[in-house]
Design an enzyme around this catalytic site. Sequence first.
Site, PDB file in Angstrom:
ATOM      1  N   ASP A 101       0.861  -1.178   0.000  1.00  0.00           N
ATOM      2  CA  ASP A 101       0.000   0.000   0.000  1.00  0.00           C
ATOM      3  C   ASP A 101       0.907   1.240   0.000  1.00  0.00           C
ATOM      4  O   ASP A 101       1.445   1.605  -1.043  1.00  0.00           O
ATOM      5  CB  ASP A 101      -0.893  -0.104   1.247  1.00  0.00           C
ATOM      6  CG  ASP A 101      -1.946   0.969   1.339  1.00  0.00           C
ATOM      7  OD1 ASP A 101      -2.399   1.452   0.299  1.00  0.00           O
ATOM      8  OD2 ASP A 101      -2.332   1.325   2.475  1.00  0.00           O
ATOM      9  N   LYS A 129      -1.107  -1.443  -4.683  1.00  0.00           N
ATOM     10  CA  LYS A 129      -1.867  -0.195  -4.877  1.00  0.00           C
ATOM     11  C   LYS A 129      -0.856   0.917  -5.133  1.00  0.00           C
ATOM     12  O   LYS A 129      -0.504   1.668  -4.213  1.00  0.00           O
ATOM     13  CB  LYS A 129      -2.615   0.157  -3.580  1.00  0.00           C
ATOM     14  CG  LYS A 129      -3.934  -0.521  -3.365  1.00  0.00           C
ATOM     15  CD  LYS A 129      -4.612   0.184  -2.169  1.00  0.00           C
ATOM     16  CE  LYS A 129      -5.570  -0.697  -1.451  1.00  0.00           C
ATOM     17  NZ  LYS A 129      -6.032  -0.114  -0.192  1.00  0.00           N
TER      18      LYS A 129
HETATM   19  P1  IMP Z   1       1.777  -0.151   4.129  1.00  0.00           P
HETATM   20  O1  IMP Z   1       2.234  -0.595   2.748  1.00  0.00           O
HETATM   21  O2  IMP Z   1       2.878   0.021   5.114  1.00  0.00           O
HETATM   22  O3  IMP Z   1       0.903   1.097   4.021  1.00  0.00           O
HETATM   23  O4  IMP Z   1       0.824  -1.221   4.800  1.00  0.00           O
HETATM   24  C1  IMP Z   1       0.453  -2.364   4.197  1.00  0.00           C
HETATM   25  C2  IMP Z   1      -0.489  -3.118   5.128  1.00  0.00           C
HETATM   26  O5  IMP Z   1      -1.720  -2.377   5.307  1.00  0.00           O
HETATM   27  C3  IMP Z   1      -0.886  -4.408   4.465  1.00  0.00           C
HETATM   28  O6  IMP Z   1       0.001  -5.450   4.778  1.00  0.00           O
HETATM   29  C4  IMP Z   1      -2.281  -4.629   4.991  1.00  0.00           C
HETATM   30  O7  IMP Z   1      -2.237  -5.302   6.223  1.00  0.00           O
HETATM   31  C5  IMP Z   1      -2.829  -3.237   5.220  1.00  0.00           C
HETATM   32  N1  IMP Z   1      -3.683  -2.810   4.063  1.00  0.00           N
HETATM   33  C6  IMP Z   1      -3.404  -1.874   3.144  1.00  0.00           C
HETATM   34  N2  IMP Z   1      -4.396  -1.735   2.247  1.00  0.00           N
HETATM   35  C7  IMP Z   1      -5.346  -2.632   2.614  1.00  0.00           C
HETATM   36  C8  IMP Z   1      -6.635  -2.989   2.043  1.00  0.00           C
HETATM   37  O8  IMP Z   1      -7.128  -2.466   1.030  1.00  0.00           O
HETATM   38  N3  IMP Z   1      -7.308  -3.963   2.713  1.00  0.00           N
HETATM   39  C9  IMP Z   1      -6.838  -4.578   3.832  1.00  0.00           C
HETATM   40  N4  IMP Z   1      -5.638  -4.283   4.378  1.00  0.00           N
HETATM   41  C10 IMP Z   1      -4.899  -3.315   3.772  1.00  0.00           C
END
Ligand code: IMP
Length: 177
Positions: A101, A129
Amino acid sequence: MSEKIRVLISEEEVCEKIRQVAAEISRDYEGKEVHLLCVLKGGVFFTCELAKRLTVPVSLDFMSVSSYGDETKSSGVVRIVKDLDQPLADKDVIIVEDIVDSGRTLSYLIDILKKRNPRSIRLCTLLDKPDRRVKMVHVDYCCFRIPDEFVVGYGLDYAQKYRNLPYIGVVEFEEDL
Ligand code: IMP
Ligand code: MG
């Protein structure tokens, strides 16, 4: 408020894509062994489906991390809740994640794991994403790039629910009548 799940990627599409990515990894790692690192809990369904379709020898390990921050935004500082059981030295490691994400969690995690001297380290994610990226993370294998919507299923949860859905869906909220 009640929730409804709209199918974004069907079970058949997910299965077919995992088969293709597993074939790609099997080709890239021919003659080697791969050490899959499953990031719990979200990565567990994808890891199992991917591992079953790899034709090279596979070992598996699991880790659980939690990101400091509020519920909507990860801070990028990761706390290891459950560490790996095995060392990474001289292994060809593939991190298997549910979704990238903002990239904060993974960029931090990759930095930590590189210090354990794996022979190589790559990242394989079910979903990406890219519009949400804050921290640059190199994604080596990705099944689906999706728009900026909150998704569940195939390991991904909303308040710990829906991980068991065999497809990827978008959570929609409706006012109760
Ligand atoms: P980031 O890349 O550090 O922002 O966080 C990634 C984590 O956020 C992922 O491993 C998921 O646990 C959670 N996450 C991000 N987007 C989603 C989504 O659309 N649905 C469910 N969990 C999400
Ligand atoms: Mg995750």
